[in-house]
Design a protein around this motif. Structure first.
Motif, PDB file in Angstrom:
ATOM      1  N   LYS A 175     -13.526  -7.637  23.508  1.00 12.72           N
ATOM      2  CA  LYS A 175     -14.079  -8.956  23.821  1.00 12.72           C
ATOM      3  C   LYS A 175     -15.586  -8.953  23.613  1.00 12.72           C
ATOM      4  O   LYS A 175     -16.263  -7.973  23.919  1.00 12.72           O
ATOM      5  CB  LYS A 175     -13.755  -9.342  25.258  1.00 12.72           C
ATOM      6  N   GLY A 176     -16.103 -10.061  23.076  1.00 15.65           N
ATOM      7  CA  GLY A 176     -17.541 -10.171  22.869  1.00 15.65           C
ATOM      8  C   GLY A 176     -17.992 -11.616  22.945  1.00 15.65           C
ATOM      9  O   GLY A 176     -17.174 -12.539  23.019  1.00 15.65           O
ATOM     10  N   SER A 177     -19.284 -11.816  22.945  1.00 18.47           N
ATOM     11  CA  SER A 177     -19.840 -13.165  22.942  1.00 18.47           C
ATOM     12  C   SER A 177     -21.168 -13.151  22.207  1.00 18.47           C
ATOM     13  O   SER A 177     -21.871 -12.137  22.193  1.00 18.47           O
ATOM     14  CB  SER A 177     -20.029 -13.682  24.371  1.00 18.47           C
ATOM     15  N   PHE A 178     -21.461 -14.278  21.599  1.00 16.95           N
ATOM     16  CA  PHE A 178     -22.751 -14.459  20.936  1.00 16.95           C
ATOM     17  C   PHE A 178     -23.478 -15.591  21.642  1.00 16.95           C
ATOM     18  O   PHE A 178     -22.978 -16.722  21.711  1.00 16.95           O
ATOM     19  CB  PHE A 178     -22.560 -14.787  19.455  1.00 16.95           C
ATOM     20  N   ILE A 179     -24.646 -15.304  22.184  1.00 14.30           N
ATOM     21  CA  ILE A 179     -25.442 -16.305  22.887  1.00 14.30           C
ATOM     22  C   ILE A 179     -26.884 -16.195  22.407  1.00 14.30           C
ATOM     23  O   ILE A 179     -27.527 -15.160  22.548  1.00 14.30           O
ATOM     24  CB  ILE A 179     -25.388 -16.103  24.415  1.00 14.30           C
ATOM     25  N   LYS A 180     -27.355 -17.280  21.807  1.00 10.76           N
ATOM     26  CA  LYS A 180     -28.730 -17.309  21.331  1.00 10.76           C
ATOM     27  C   LYS A 180     -29.211 -18.752  21.299  1.00 10.76           C
ATOM     28  O   LYS A 180     -28.664 -19.584  20.571  1.00 10.76           O
ATOM     29  CB  LYS A 180     -28.837 -16.685  19.936  1.00 10.76           C
ATOM     30  N   GLY A 181     -30.226 -19.069  22.082  1.00 11.52           N
ATOM     31  CA  GLY A 181     -30.707 -20.446  22.154  1.00 11.52           C
ATOM     32  C   GLY A 181     -29.612 -21.360  22.654  1.00 11.52           C
ATOM     33  O   GLY A 181     -28.994 -21.116  23.693  1.00 11.52           O
ATOM     34  N   VAL A 198     -21.001 -20.226  15.164  1.00 11.13           N
ATOM     35  CA  VAL A 198     -20.351 -19.224  14.315  1.00 11.13           C
ATOM     36  C   VAL A 198     -21.312 -18.740  13.237  1.00 11.13           C
ATOM     37  O   VAL A 198     -21.402 -17.535  12.949  1.00 11.13           O
ATOM     38  CB  VAL A 198     -19.063 -19.788  13.675  1.00 11.13           C
ATOM     39  N   MET A 199     -22.046 -19.660  12.648  1.00  9.58           N
ATOM     40  CA  MET A 199     -23.008 -19.291  11.616  1.00  9.58           C
ATOM     41  C   MET A 199     -24.078 -18.355  12.170  1.00  9.58           C
ATOM     42  O   MET A 199     -24.475 -17.389  11.518  1.00  9.58           O
ATOM     43  CB  MET A 199     -23.637 -20.552  11.028  1.00  9.58           C
ATOM     44  N   GLY A 200     -24.517 -18.636  13.400  1.00  8.10           N
ATOM     45  CA  GLY A 200     -25.479 -17.751  14.043  1.00  8.10           C
ATOM     46  C   GLY A 200     -24.878 -16.390  14.323  1.00  8.10           C
ATOM     47  O   GLY A 200     -25.537 -15.354  14.158  1.00  8.10           O
ATOM     48  N   MET A 201     -23.612 -16.378  14.738  1.00 11.28           N
ATOM     49  CA  MET A 201     -22.904 -15.136  15.006  1.00 11.28           C
ATOM     50  C   MET A 201     -22.771 -14.300  13.739  1.00 11.28           C
ATOM     51  O   MET A 201     -22.990 -13.078  13.752  1.00 11.28           O
ATOM     52  CB  MET A 201     -21.519 -15.445  15.580  1.00 11.28           C
ATOM     53  N   VAL A 202     -22.400 -14.949  12.622  1.00 12.64           N
ATOM     54  CA  VAL A 202     -22.278 -14.249  11.344  1.00 12.64           C
ATOM     55  C   VAL A 202     -23.620 -13.633  10.948  1.00 12.64           C
ATOM     56  O   VAL A 202     -23.688 -12.454  10.568  1.00 12.64           O
ATOM     57  CB  VAL A 202     -21.794 -15.216  10.236  1.00 12.64           C
ATOM     58  N   VAL A 245     -13.013  -6.861  12.008  1.00  8.81           N
ATOM     59  CA  VAL A 245     -12.392  -8.182  11.984  1.00  8.81           C
ATOM     60  C   VAL A 245     -12.822  -8.957  13.227  1.00  8.81           C
ATOM     61  O   VAL A 245     -12.673  -8.465  14.346  1.00  8.81           O
ATOM     62  CB  VAL A 245     -10.856  -8.085  11.929  1.00  8.81           C
ATOM     63  N   VAL A 246     -13.333 -10.160  13.027  1.00  3.05           N
ATOM     64  CA  VAL A 246     -13.873 -10.955  14.135  1.00  3.05           C
ATOM     65  C   VAL A 246     -13.151 -12.299  14.226  1.00  3.05           C
ATOM     66  O   VAL A 246     -13.059 -13.033  13.243  1.00  3.05           O
ATOM     67  CB  VAL A 246     -15.383 -11.206  13.962  1.00  3.05           C
ATOM     68  N   ASP A 279     -26.863 -21.842  20.978  1.00  2.57           N
ATOM     69  CA  ASP A 279     -25.600 -21.358  20.416  1.00  2.57           C
ATOM     70  C   ASP A 279     -24.914 -20.383  21.364  1.00  2.57           C
ATOM     71  O   ASP A 279     -25.546 -19.443  21.862  1.00  2.57           O
ATOM     72  CB  ASP A 279     -25.834 -20.657  19.076  1.00  2.57           C
ATOM     73  N   SER A 280     -23.628 -20.594  21.587  1.00  4.09           N
ATOM     74  CA  SER A 280     -22.839 -19.636  22.364  1.00  4.09           C
ATOM     75  C   SER A 280     -21.388 -19.736  21.937  1.00  4.09           C
ATOM     76  O   SER A 280     -20.857 -20.836  21.747  1.00  4.09           O
ATOM     77  CB  SER A 280     -22.972 -19.905  23.869  1.00  4.09           C
ATOM     78  N   ILE A 281     -20.769 -18.588  21.751  1.00  5.03           N
ATOM     79  CA  ILE A 281     -19.366 -18.566  21.350  1.00  5.03           C
ATOM     80  C   ILE A 281     -18.748 -17.229  21.739  1.00  5.03           C
ATOM     81  O   ILE A 281     -19.405 -16.180  21.680  1.00  5.03           O
ATOM     82  CB  ILE A 281     -19.224 -18.832  19.829  1.00  5.03           C
ATOM     83  N   TYR A 282     -17.490 -17.273  22.180  1.00  6.73           N
ATOM     84  CA  TYR A 282     -16.752 -16.061  22.502  1.00  6.73           C
ATOM     85  C   TYR A 282     -16.011 -15.586  21.260  1.00  6.73           C
ATOM     86  O   TYR A 282     -15.622 -16.389  20.405  1.00  6.73           O
ATOM     87  CB  TYR A 282     -15.733 -16.323  23.615  1.00  6.73           C
ATOM     88  N   TYR A 283     -15.796 -14.276  21.174  1.00  9.19           N
ATOM     89  CA  TYR A 283     -15.022 -13.750  20.057  1.00  9.19           C
ATOM     90  C   TYR A 283     -14.298 -12.475  20.452  1.00  9.19           C
ATOM     91  O   TYR A 283     -14.628 -11.839  21.456  1.00  9.19           O
ATOM     92  CB  TYR A 283     -15.925 -13.487  18.841  1.00  9.19           C
TER      93      TYR A 283
END
Length: 259
Positions: free
Chosen positions: A27-33, A134-138, A93-94, A35-39
């Motif tokens: 489990k992971g998450s991307f949080i920046k500004g 998602v674009m930020g995460m990539v 794989v994400v 932008d936030s999304i779980y993956y």
């Protein structure tokens, strides 16, 4: 009674094993500004941070929206756990998860008096909030030393197929190849991703997302000489992802492409 007990025990064990397999996705998450999304993320077996690996981003359909960071693995999660795929195509794989109140792509949905649903796609436009995340995460993943920037791939089904076209349009120099299953897009957007090798899949009997969308995209791409493959399954309805995932050439085709 003993036979029934054994059958129930086997069924419980089978379900537990399947659940355990999906647990291989961390489990992971991307949080920046903003932008936030779980993956969920699957690393190759015997992963070594000192080596570089291909990376695949998979976009799920609308039925798997949420915030449980689990449902997005429903379709496709088991594909990348297959022993032969893990052995022959070691990759990261994400699976990001789209929130319930959002979409991967800008889609207009209308309903007729009879209740029939009609989809239309926007030409150009800004990414949705979920796609922006998602674009930020990539972009963040591509900074990792163990990611091979020459082998970055994206694919998805239904809403995720639509999202695949969307992210290809916004990040046209990022992906080495992509696949879109039962998705759709405004055909005027193809000029933004015509240089990306693409394999499109759809079911001819799809009554959720009209196959005409995929047919039109494939035909437009062919007219400009793009590297596009198109597979239409004559007996499939919306779940054409089952047939696409069973294609023995899908993974070899995807991973054969490099920037």
């Amino acid at each position: 009674m003993k036979k029934i007990f054994l059958q129930i025990t086997f069924l419980i064990s089978f379900v537990a094993v399947k659940a355990q397999d999906l647990n291989k996705y961390d489990k992971g998450s991307f949080i920046k500004g903003k932008d936030s999304i779980y993956y969920r993320i699957l690393f190759p077996e015997n992963f070594k941070a000192t080596e570089k690996y291909p990376i695949v981003f998979f976009l799920h359909g609308s039925g798997e929206k949420g915030n449980d960071n689990k449902s997005q693995l429903t379709h496709g999660g088991k594909l990348f756990l297959k022993n032969d795929i893990r052995k022959n195509f070691p990759a990261i794989v994400v699976f990001p998860q789209c929130p319930k109140n959002d979409n991967w792509a800008n889609i207009n949905v209308s309903h007729s008096e009879s209740g029939k649903r009609t989809l239309s796609f926007i030409e150009g436009g800004k990414p949705t909030k979920a796609m922006h995340a998602v674009m930020g995460m990539v972009k963040d993943f591509l900074k990792k030393p163990y990611v091979n920037k020459d082998q970055v791939y994206v694919g998805g089904l239904s809403m995720g197929g639509m999202g695949t076209y969307e992210i290809l349009r916004h990040k046209r120099r990022t992906f080495a190849a992509a696949f879109a299953i039962c998705g759709g897009d405004n055909t005027n957007n193809i000029k933004k991703y015509q240089k990306t090798p693409l394999w499109i899949f759809h079911g001819a009997k799809d009554d959720i997302v009209d196959p005409v969308f995929s047919i039109a995209i494939a035909e437009r791409l062919k007219t400009v000489g793009a590297d596009v493959k198109f597979t239409l399954y004559p007996k499939d309805n919306h779940n054409s992802w089952d047939s696409a995932f069973a294609e023995p050439e899908l993974m070899p085709w995807l991973f054969s492409h490099k920037k």
